[in-house]
Scaffold this active site. Structure first.
Site, PDB file in Angstrom:
ATOM      1  N   THR A  75     112.481  56.909   4.006  1.00  0.00           N
ATOM      2  CA  THR A  75     112.099  55.723   3.437  1.00  0.00           C
ATOM      3  C   THR A  75     113.437  54.665   3.737  1.00  0.00           C
ATOM      4  O   THR A  75     114.539  54.974   4.082  1.00  0.00           O
ATOM      5  CB  THR A  75     112.306  56.102   1.689  1.00  0.00           C
ATOM      6  OG1 THR A  75     113.745  56.435   1.434  1.00  0.00           O
ATOM      7  CG2 THR A  75     111.352  57.139   1.295  1.00  0.00           C
ATOM      8  N   GLY A  79     118.067  62.278  -4.248  1.00  0.00           N
ATOM      9  CA  GLY A  79     118.500  62.694  -5.547  1.00  0.00           C
ATOM     10  C   GLY A  79     117.067  62.433  -6.586  1.00  0.00           C
ATOM     11  O   GLY A  79     115.971  62.347  -6.026  1.00  0.00           O
ATOM     12  N   ASP A  80     117.522  62.642  -7.825  1.00  0.00           N
ATOM     13  CA  ASP A  80     116.608  62.473  -8.694  1.00  0.00           C
ATOM     14  C   ASP A  80     115.755  61.271  -8.646  1.00  0.00           C
ATOM     15  O   ASP A  80     114.401  61.311  -9.035  1.00  0.00           O
ATOM     16  CB  ASP A  80     116.942  62.298 -10.141  1.00  0.00           C
ATOM     17  CG  ASP A  80     117.854  63.714 -10.413  1.00  0.00           C
ATOM     18  OD1 ASP A  80     117.228  64.832 -10.475  1.00  0.00           O
ATOM     19  OD2 ASP A  80     119.110  63.776 -10.663  1.00  0.00           O
ATOM     20  N   GLY A  81     116.186  60.086  -8.355  1.00  0.00           N
ATOM     21  CA  GLY A  81     115.517  58.888  -8.377  1.00  0.00           C
ATOM     22  C   GLY A  81     114.169  58.973  -7.119  1.00  0.00           C
ATOM     23  O   GLY A  81     113.142  58.768  -7.177  1.00  0.00           O
ATOM     24  N   LEU A 117     104.994  70.960 -23.898  1.00  0.00           N
ATOM     25  CA  LEU A 117     105.828  70.289 -24.909  1.00  0.00           C
ATOM     26  C   LEU A 117     106.952  69.745 -24.334  1.00  0.00           C
ATOM     27  O   LEU A 117     107.542  69.972 -23.467  1.00  0.00           O
ATOM     28  CB  LEU A 117     106.510  71.399 -26.093  1.00  0.00           C
ATOM     29  CG  LEU A 117     105.656  72.245 -26.705  1.00  0.00           C
ATOM     30  CD1 LEU A 117     106.131  73.176 -27.559  1.00  0.00           C
ATOM     31  CD2 LEU A 117     104.716  71.312 -27.732  1.00  0.00           C
ATOM     32  N   GLU A 151     116.324  56.582 -13.296  1.00  0.00           N
ATOM     33  CA  GLU A 151     116.363  55.210 -12.905  1.00  0.00           C
ATOM     34  C   GLU A 151     116.281  54.337 -14.290  1.00  0.00           C
ATOM     35  O   GLU A 151     115.679  54.558 -15.046  1.00  0.00           O
ATOM     36  CB  GLU A 151     114.851  55.121 -12.032  1.00  0.00           C
ATOM     37  CG  GLU A 151     114.980  55.871 -10.808  1.00  0.00           C
ATOM     38  CD  GLU A 151     115.854  55.219  -9.769  1.00  0.00           C
ATOM     39  OE1 GLU A 151     115.931  54.070  -9.372  1.00  0.00           O
ATOM     40  OE2 GLU A 151     116.712  56.122  -9.302  1.00  0.00           O
TER      41      GLU A 151
END
Length: 307
Positions: free
Chosen positions: A42, A68-70, A221, A276
């Site tokens: 990217t 990473g998480d983003g 949940l 984010e």
């Protein structure tokens, strides 16, 4: 799931990590072992979406999110745009600063071990969270922590770590004003001045803070944790005690497990969605059940044992 093609696994790599020698060596080593692995990188936000489109069109059966998480959030968003029968399995190569979702899953942090798992590990169907129509795989966390954690989660860490005096000083320095939050869920509601809010599909955020310790990705949940605003050091000490026990109906802390929750605020409430930053005046959080095939390690703590 998409049909097999020659290149059945794609690694979509955050551009910031693409030049790391260890990553290049890992990819080349696994290719020498016979693994078919196509790599794409990217350049800017949103690239992950169309790269997922390309991977699906090429017949990928697994897509590995390298970042990473983003980065994971962006790949999940791309996968959720696909029809369920064409949705490849998601593997994770953790390369971020926090790696909260990968840590919660117990994915190895060593690049070779993580990528080998992504290529060969077992696949389980997991739930995907939605904030209105925006997907998230891990945690949406908001309030004071989100307002100052765009750069660092120090305030949240100090709260949960018991640094009461430091946090009180930060609150005064920031002149923090709580948001009036009105939350509704299937069998209840609450209208409180909010200090902190967390909605978890996964278990941790903010660089290792277990905000939703009961979370499972396959139970239908969401974990709902919210902390009422406080005014004194004595209140803060009570909050820290309640955070250790997570009562369903504490004086300051509530921890519930719900299929959905609706939220309204008196302003643009700061929220981190899988890390984010966002702002919402209102939203509905819910789940897509069994929506995503995910590559997981053995004995994954975020899943129930297979039947």
């Amino acid at each position: 799931m998409a049909s097999h093609g020659k290149d059945s696994t794609w690694l979509i790599l955050n551009g910031k990590s693409a030049q790391q020698p260890e990553i290049r060596e890992t990819v080349e080593s696994l290719r020498r072992e016979g693994h078919e692995l196509r790599v794409r990188v990217t350049w800017e936000g949103g690239d992950g979406n169309w790269l997922v489109d390309d991977a699906v069109a090429a017949g990928a059966t697994r897509i590995v999110a390298g970042g990473g998480d983003g980065s994971i959030n962006e790949i999940v968003a791309g996968l959720m745009r696909q029809t369920p029968e064409r949705r490849p399995a998601l593997g994770i190569l953790p390369l971020g600063s926090a790696n909260d979702f990968a840590t919660g899953l117990n994915v190895p942090m060593a690049p070779r071990d993580a990528l080998k798992l992504a290529l060969t590990g077992a696949i389980r169907q997991v739930d995907v969270g939605k904030l209105d129509d925006e997907p998230f795989i891990n945690v949406a966390s908001g309030g004071f922590g989100a307002e100052i954690t765009t750069s660092t989660p120090v305030g949240l860490k100090r709260l949960l770590g018991g640094g009461a005096y430091s946090l009180m000083g930060m609150l005064k320095a920031w002149n923090y004003q709580p948001y009036e939050g009105h939350m509704r869920w299937p069998d209840g509601e609450a209208r409180v001045p909010l200090f902190m809010l967390a909605i978890g599909n996964g278990s941790q955020a903010g660089g290792g803070q277990r905000l939703a310790p009961s979370a499972r990705l396959d139970d239908g949940l969401l974990e709902l944790l919210f902390v009422r605003h406080f005014n004194s050091l004595g209140d803060l000490k009570r909050i820290i005690d309640e955070l250790e026990n997570l009562p369903q109906d504490g004086e300051f802390v509530r921890y519930l497990r719900v299929p959905w929750v609706e939220f309204d605020s008196n302003g643009a409430f700061p929220l981190n969605l899988d890390g984010e930053p966002r702002r919402y005046e209102r939203f509905r959080a819910s789940l897509d059940r069994d929506a995503l095939p995910l590559v997981v390690p053995e004995n994954c703590p975020l899943l129930h044992p297979p039947a």
